[in-house]
Enzyme design. Sequence first.
Site, short mmCIF file in Angstrom:
data_model
loop_
_atom_site.label_atom_id
_atom_site.label_comp_id
_atom_site.label_asym_id
_atom_site.label_seq_id
_atom_site.Cartn_x
_atom_site.Cartn_y
_atom_site.Cartn_z
N ASP A 18 2.30 -26.18 5.66
CA ASP A 18 1.87 -25.78 4.32
C ASP A 18 0.37 -25.51 4.41
O ASP A 18 -0.42 -26.44 4.49
CB ASP A 18 2.17 -26.91 3.32
CG ASP A 18 1.56 -26.67 1.94
OD1 ASP A 18 1.10 -25.54 1.67
OD2 ASP A 18 1.53 -27.62 1.12
N LYS A 55 -8.09 -19.51 1.11
CA LYS A 55 -6.77 -18.94 0.79
C LYS A 55 -6.83 -18.01 -0.43
O LYS A 55 -6.05 -17.09 -0.55
CB LYS A 55 -5.78 -20.09 0.55
CG LYS A 55 -4.36 -19.67 0.23
CD LYS A 55 -3.49 -20.90 0.16
CE LYS A 55 -2.12 -20.63 -0.38
NZ LYS A 55 -1.29 -21.83 -0.39
N GLU A 105 6.35 -21.04 -1.07
CA GLU A 105 6.12 -22.47 -1.31
C GLU A 105 7.14 -23.11 -2.25
O GLU A 105 7.68 -24.17 -1.93
CB GLU A 105 4.68 -22.68 -1.81
CG GLU A 105 3.66 -22.50 -0.69
CD GLU A 105 2.25 -22.22 -1.17
OE1 GLU A 105 1.98 -22.37 -2.37
OE2 GLU A 105 1.41 -21.84 -0.34
N ASP A 122 4.84 -25.04 -9.46
CA ASP A 122 3.93 -25.33 -8.34
C ASP A 122 2.50 -24.94 -8.70
O ASP A 122 2.14 -23.77 -8.63
CB ASP A 122 4.42 -24.57 -7.10
CG ASP A 122 3.57 -24.85 -5.85
OD1 ASP A 122 2.56 -25.55 -5.97
OD2 ASP A 122 3.93 -24.34 -4.77
#
Length: 608
Positions: A8, A70, A171, A193
């Site tokens: 992850d 990211k 994810e 999420d």
Amino acid sequence: MERVIGIDLGTTNSCVAVMEGDVPVVVPNRGGYKTTPSMVAVTEAGKRLVGHIAKRQAITNAENTVYAAKRLIGRKWNSPQVKNSLMACSYTIVEGPHGDVRIRLRDKVYSVPEISSMVLQEMKIIAEDYLDQPVNKAVVTVPAYFNDSQRQATKDAGAIAGLEVVRIINEPTAAALAYGFGKSVDKTVAVYDLGGGTFDISVLEIGAHGVFKVVSTTGDTFLGGEDFDTRVIDWLVQDFKREHGIDLREDRMALQRLRDAAEKAKCELAGVSTTEINLPFIISTGRNEALHLQRSISRQTLESLTSDLIQRTIDICSQAIRDARLDIGDIEDVILVGGMTRMLAVQNAVRDFFHREPNRGVHPDEVVALGAAIQAAALVEDKHEMILLDVTPHALGIMTFGSHFEELIPQNTTVPTSRTKTFTTSRDNQTAVKILVMQGESQRAQENELLGEFVLTGLRRAPIGHVEIEVAFSINTDGIVSVNATDIETGQAQSIQVTASSGLTPTEIESMMESAHGYLVERRTDERFEAARQEAESLIDEVEGMFSEIERAIGPSDFGREVLEKARKAVDLARSAVERKDTEAVKGQVEQLLRAQRMFRGVVSGAH
């Protein structure tokens, strides 16, 4: 057997997991932590730091410490998200040679996939230390709402890190895999999420026989904990500016301290109703007078500062339910993923929207990596009976006359899939047509992402609208898009496999891979030397500490003198090898020192 790991790659923290038998396990790093900060720094001496060690020096080296990379990966320099980051970051973001984003650390400019590769390489090292074998393959997770460029940039980051990314998985889908794996779950679930930088909501149907079918997914790749922190920073900055007339954001070290304090306060307010933010000597004035920042912040204040951000996530949830053509009552469980779901206001908003208590049975920071490890095992082993049906997060189509976006594959279509549509020429006697392949939700082509383009030539001359061209799109399980265009009458055809660009050329990626491999070799060499050095120095201390006792016991004899001389020589040679940083020589002297240690211990115990 070759092991495939699950990673992850998070905005704030990253996590790596592997399957141990039939159980997915999160691998702790050397400090014993299950997650590692996704932070990279370069010291004044040019040394690279990753993870906790980078985070610890972030305040004193703010300009050369990267966090939340990211949020920039796979983005174009002129995108609004990059402009937003330029204003808020303590490190320097510059334009790359291909209209991409680069980051300057010390005297070197790095691409964003290169920075992310350093975090992935750290995950690879953590896994290799745990498994005691080399690891070359990984399943890496990305936000479900990532576009093709962002996914390709993540794949490139894996390649640079020395990892073959065998699958990119969304994810929320990974979290659902971990939630339903090995259990007879048969229900429709929503995965909410909210992480450090991105937000996703996915609706899935989980079948009792291991079928995981994504029904809809949507999100915002620039909405997460970073934005919550920014609200607290702005609140502190404005108050300080009112009082002292100084904008703390203009000082990089002060800004990094504020970021640190805002994040800490936000986390603390999940458990207490009020917390103190105390930053002594935050800045000094021109009169050489140090100023301090001390504020108390309540949970209520944090909630009022961020209520619109939470509402944005709920609006997106509403869209996901509509896209799935379901009612809220059809959702049988809501799974909370991501560190921001620890915030009570987030939990309450989710409960109020879905009319049910969210499921807290999964670990919000670890569940995505666990799901990635499950997917990794399923790809290399046949025994895990599991079918994963994911969807394309964005619509795919082509640009037509008048800069209109003509959709061929709608958003939330299950992949793999293929679709065909017939178009006609837009001009008289047109002999060629340019096909622009695009991804996005806007009717206006220029607002969407250009994935690739090609030209179909050799069309017969005919009046406008008389030549029919069939355009066929197909997407495979890895999300690779292929497009084919054919003149129906003549059979003249042209095709393209759309490989989105991360903003890096193959030559650049190759060079970065070599550099990363060089770093890994150097680091492993340093680690071997460090282990040998510690063992040698511990033995030197013990052997030297016994010299006087050995001299008294056997020193006067020829044998005693010889034993002591050999031991002293081993100590001197070991010290010299340590100074030269010669790992093999140190290891050789460790053998000699161990012999001396055994001999000395035998003499001492015999004397007693």
